[in-house]
Scaffold this active site. Structure first.
Site, PDB file in Angstrom:
ATOM      1  N   HIS A  45      -5.382  20.438 -40.861  1.00  0.00           N
ATOM      2  CA  HIS A  45      -5.327  21.704 -40.130  1.00  0.00           C
ATOM      3  C   HIS A  45      -3.907  22.242 -39.976  1.00  0.00           C
ATOM      4  O   HIS A  45      -3.728  23.358 -39.496  1.00  0.00           O
ATOM      5  CB  HIS A  45      -5.953  21.544 -38.746  1.00  0.00           C
ATOM      6  CG  HIS A  45      -7.425  21.266 -38.776  1.00  0.00           C
ATOM      7  ND1 HIS A  45      -8.318  22.106 -39.390  1.00  0.00           N
ATOM      8  CD2 HIS A  45      -8.148  20.234 -38.281  1.00  0.00           C
ATOM      9  CE1 HIS A  45      -9.543  21.612 -39.267  1.00  0.00           C
ATOM     10  NE2 HIS A  45      -9.469  20.472 -38.612  1.00  0.00           N
ATOM     11  N   GLU A 146     -15.678  11.803 -35.628  1.00  0.00           N
ATOM     12  CA  GLU A 146     -15.617  13.151 -35.056  1.00  0.00           C
ATOM     13  C   GLU A 146     -16.877  13.976 -35.303  1.00  0.00           C
ATOM     14  O   GLU A 146     -16.905  15.173 -35.004  1.00  0.00           O
ATOM     15  CB  GLU A 146     -14.406  13.890 -35.637  1.00  0.00           C
ATOM     16  CG  GLU A 146     -14.368  13.900 -37.165  1.00  0.00           C
ATOM     17  CD  GLU A 146     -13.126  14.565 -37.730  1.00  0.00           C
ATOM     18  OE1 GLU A 146     -12.448  15.303 -37.000  1.00  0.00           O
ATOM     19  OE2 GLU A 146     -12.831  14.345 -38.917  1.00  0.00           O
ATOM     20  N   ASP A 172     -13.462  17.855 -32.151  1.00  0.00           N
ATOM     21  CA  ASP A 172     -14.670  17.817 -32.968  1.00  0.00           C
ATOM     22  C   ASP A 172     -15.730  16.907 -32.356  1.00  0.00           C
ATOM     23  O   ASP A 172     -16.925  17.193 -32.437  1.00  0.00           O
ATOM     24  CB  ASP A 172     -14.351  17.372 -34.390  1.00  0.00           C
ATOM     25  CG  ASP A 172     -13.761  18.500 -35.228  1.00  0.00           C
ATOM     26  OD1 ASP A 172     -14.172  19.650 -35.046  1.00  0.00           O
ATOM     27  OD2 ASP A 172     -12.884  18.228 -36.059  1.00  0.00           O
TER      28      ASP A 172
END
Length: 254
Positions: A45, A146, A172
């Site tokens: 990310h 996650e 998540d």
């Protein structure tokens, strides 16, 4: 250094790290000199490309204290191999949903015959000898828990040979448990129960329990809970917080 870090963590050591999401090697070097045990470079990310990852790992090496960790963008031989060849001492692998996913991640960190990593150590060869077995032993691999499927298959994932640890992605995982937002307090009890399951699986299989945390205060709590590989916030979040804080002070004086 990476071999010492891996051995220490496998022997029950604890590490507190910092999370980097911006392509700013000078800032990364400064952060790496503040005393953290590792600096994690986020290739999933984070706003970082391949060359940015290399520069970040160079900056971490220049600080001459913490080790470089990479959260790879995907669970693949190519992504994991490039991170390790660039000098990462550990990889955090996202979206591990099954034991097969975890086994693939482990194989990507090991040279044949133990795994599927292609030999071309580049920067990692500066610190690790040419024997593949020596390189294998110096690398940590943590699988992220996650998703609903990952949580359902937790015990099978934890039992995969060669896996070093489990790493919780809180945002998540909160969504996986039915949270409307990544910090939804309505699933807090389920979230805490999931963390206890991760810790229990790590104890049973002698794995390193890891987790991300949004602040030093939360990191302190997670360490007290029993997590041993704990990352703090990120450079971008702290930049924004510091800017807002100083702005509010400046304006309060008028």
């Amino acid at each position: 250094m990476s071999a010492d870090f891996a051995a220490r963590m496998r022997a029950g050591g604890t590490a507190v790290g910092y999370w980097v999401v911006t392509d700013n090697p000078i800032a990364t070097e400064r952060v790496a000199m503040t005393g953290y045990d590792y600096i994690a470079v986020d290739m999933q990310h984070g706003l970082i490309g391949y060359q940015g990852m290399v520069h970040a790992l160079l900056a971490i090496s220049a600080a001459n204290a913490p080790v470089g960790v990479v959260r790879v963008g995907e669970n693949s031989v190519a992504a994991i191999g490039r991170a390790l060849d660039s000098g990462a001492s550990a990889v955090i692998v996202p979206l591990v949903n099954t034991a097969a996913d975890a086994a693939a991640a482990v194989a990507a960190t090991r040279y044949p015959p133990a795994g599927a990593r292609s030999y071309g150590p580049m920067r990692s060869g500066l610190r690790i000898g040419p024997a593949p077995a020596e390189a294998d032993a110096s690398v940590l691999v943590l699988a992220m828990i996650e998703t609903p499927q990952g949580l359902a298959n937790l015990d099978e994932i934890a039992a995969v040979p060669g896996l070093d640890g489990l790493y919780v992605g809180p945002s998540d995982l909160t969504l996986a448990l039915g949270g409307v937002t990544p910090t939804d307090p309505s699933v807090a009890m389920d979230f805490d129960a999931a963390l206890r399951r991760v810790l229990a699986a790590c104890r049973q299989h002698d794995l390193i329990p890891g987790i991300h945390s949004a602040s030093g205060e939360i990191a302190q709590k997670r360490l007290a809970d029993g997590f041993r590989f704990v990352s703090v916030a990120s450079d971008l979040v702290h930049l924004e917080h510091a800017a807002r804080h100083h702005l509010s002070i400046a304006r309060s004086a008028s």
